[in-house]
Structure formats: C-alpha cells, structure tokens
Design an enzyme around this catalytic site. Sequence first.
Site, short mmCIF file in Angstrom:
data_model
loop_
_atom_site.label_atom_id
_atom_site.label_comp_id
_atom_site.label_asym_id
_atom_site.label_seq_id
_atom_site.Cartn_x
_atom_site.Cartn_y
_atom_site.Cartn_z
N ASP A 1 9.30 2.93 1.90
CA ASP A 1 8.09 3.68 2.24
C ASP A 1 7.83 3.46 3.72
OD1 ASP A 1 5.62 4.74 2.71
OD2 ASP A 1 4.66 3.88 0.94
N LYS B 1 2.31 10.72 7.57
CA LYS B 1 1.46 10.41 8.74
C LYS B 1 1.94 11.10 10.02
CE LYS B 1 -1.12 6.67 6.83
NZ LYS B 1 -0.77 5.55 5.98
N PHE C 1 0.86 -1.18 0.00
CA PHE C 1 0.00 0.00 0.00
C PHE C 1 0.90 1.23 0.00
CE2 PHE C 1 -2.36 3.57 1.59
CZ PHE C 1 -3.54 3.47 0.88
#
Length: 408
Positions: free
Chosen positions: A225, A254, A140
């Site tokens: 990532d 985030k 993802f």
Amino acid sequence: MIQTDFQELEERFGARNYHPLPVVLSRGSGVYVWDTEGRRYLDMMSAYSAVSHGHCHPRLVKALTEQAARLAVTSRAFYSDRLGPFLEEACKKTGMEQALPMNSGTEAVETALKAARKWAYTVKKVPEGRAEILACRGNFHGRSITVVGLSSEMQYRKGFGPFPDGLKVIPYGDPEALRHAITPQTAAFLVEPIQGEGGIILPPHGYLAQCAVICRQQNVLLIADEVQTGLGRTGDFLACQHEGIRPDGLILGKALGGGLLPVSLFLARREVMQVFGSGDHGSTFGGSPLAAAVGLEALRVIEDEHLVERSARLGRDFLAALEKLESPLIRAVRGRGLFVGIEVDPEYLGARTVCERLLEEGILTKETHRTVVRLAPPLVIEAAELDEAVIRIEKVFHTLGREARKVC
Ligand SMILES: *Cc1c(COP(=O)(O)O)cnc(C)c1O
C-alpha cells in the site's frame, strides 16, 4: 463572513468526524495556502501527501481544465482516448503489468483485497470462503468496513462491526511474525513500506525484502500500500524500491491525482489482475477521461520536475536539521525523503499543541496518533523554504519547552 462564521457553518451542517485546526483556507499556490483574511501559511502536510505537486500546479490545472472542457466522464461502458495512455505510463513507471483505476485510496485497497481473495480461490486453490488476508498492527489502509476490519486501532473499529472474516493482524517490522502467521489459506500480505498514519514508522532495514522472500516461498501475494509513500514521497519513486523489491500488487492514490482529484490505482502482475472478468468489479468514475488526463500529467510532472530526486536530497538535509533540534519535548525524529515525523513526549504535551503553535507561526501540519507531528511538504518545496520551516519549528519547541519547565 469572518473565519469563525465558516467554522460554525461547517460544524453546524457537517458531521463531526474531523477536528480541524482553527484556520479557514481559501486559496493555494505551490507550497503556500492563504486563509480568508489573506494570511499566508507554508503547507507542511500537503493534504496527507495528496498535494505532492504543490497547490494548483499550472500544468495540472491546465490538464484538468482542458480535459474538463473536452470530455470528462464516460463511465467504463466505453473506451476513451485518455485511459490507455495513463495506465500504460503507470505500469511502465512501477514495473507492473496491468492496472485497475478507482478514485479513493480506500477503494483501491478494497480492489486489492478482492483481487487477492479471488486469486487465492482460482489460482492458489484455497477452499471457497477460507481465504485469509494478513496486515500489520498500526496499519492505515482506509475507512471502509472491510478495511477498518484490518485495523488494530480501537477508535477506527469501535461501533462499526461486525467485520468480514479472514482478516488477521500481525506485528509490523517482524518477518518471523509473517512467516508464522502464514497458513495454506493465506492469500495476501498487505503492508505499508513505511507506516504513515501510524506515526511515520520505519520498519527495520531489510524487512520488506525478507517479507518478499517469505511470500514468494509460501505462494502468498505481497501487496504494497503505497497510497502515501509512493510517487516520490520517501525519496524513491516507490518506497519498495529502497529495498529493491517488486510486490505482486501495488496500491497508489493521493498524489496520483496531482492535488486536484481523487485518482487511485491497483496495479499488479497479469496473473493476479486476470482474476477480474467483465462485470466482476468496477467504479462509475474510476478511470474517467478527466481522472486519466490528470493522473498522466501528475506522473509526467514528477519526472520532469525531478520530484523524486528533490525528495531524497531535500529530505536528507531536512531530517538532519531536525535531528539537531535540542528539546526535552522531543523523543525522536525519523523519516525518509520528505516524509518526516517528530515524536513528542506525551508527559509534557500532545502533538496537537505543537501543530496549533506552528499554525500561529504560519506553518500548517497535522498530528498523527497524538504524539507525532507529521512533516510532509509538497515535493516542489525549495531548500530555503525548508530552512525557514526549521527555524519556526525550533522556535515553537523552544517556547513550549520554556512553558513546560514553568509548569513542572
Ligand atoms: C490515505 C491512505 C489510504 C486511504 O486513502 P483515501 O483516499 O483516504 O481513501 C490508504 N492507505 C494509505 C497508506 C493511506 O495513507
């Protein structure tokens, strides 16, 4: 208005691209949030790790409000007295040389992919238009067209094609698959050190280190990532550090926004970042004084409050306690630091049912991939609060187990 009014309003005027749990939140502080009726919940999801510092952290709220009252947005047409110090701190903390600020994680991933392609053409000398990017099955990396072009998840892709060329997916956790997939045109290998949305999937020990060696040997960029795994979530500052590797490129997001703002970075070695010349790439809001002030304070709070050490220590105990749960509904418990997944047996129930029952017990979390209950609380959580969470999780599985037996 009552809770259902707010729910109906969102559903009437909002696109239906989410299926929220039936709770309407209106206030947060630390590890707790409150609904409109004043009921309190322990947040065991922290907005997919965006709220690692806890809700409305006083130091971060102060940094945000002071900067908002002073100077918030300038665009990158000018220098600011906030961006440089933020980028310097981010580079120092991650061992990277330069950073490019964006807002969402997806944008930072796009930035990494653009950097990798341009690096391939200008440094590696791949023929124009032929560069390839490799990513892993179950990944993802966000929701833009290019990024879902890398996804192996049918639902994320269906109806959104055609996708750009030069994107390829290989099995996760298998270094030999990487070795075989690399061609002279391969620009980069994009990988999550632990797959988060994929279901808290930990690759075999040594995987990343082996990938790093393969990438170096074959002159391919290794891009980690760490939008979800970074900034202490897995018990090290970066999940890459568990294997002692330093990637060529790194993506953060985030928690970098301290639970207040979207703040993301693509960081890299200078040789990679220097492919961007003036006008090649940018973002109006990326790296604004407001984002930089909050991002810098978010990094400092992680250090001052020892959030990385807390994640490692509390995560170890939490995982051990969850592993002791005895329920026929549980297939596996796995995780690292305060990044834990409980995989349920889909023969009996979906993970969503568990999340709905946890909600009734005053615990908020969200399933990922139908079978995994994700548990990723703010890193400021206390041991006693985790103990309480374990008791309630145990109760929910006990009740659901009894009900499942009745049905069978
Ligand atoms: C959440 C996430 C993204 C996307 O971040 P957004 O801010 O939602 O765009 C990218 N990569 C990983 C690993 C993520 O968990």
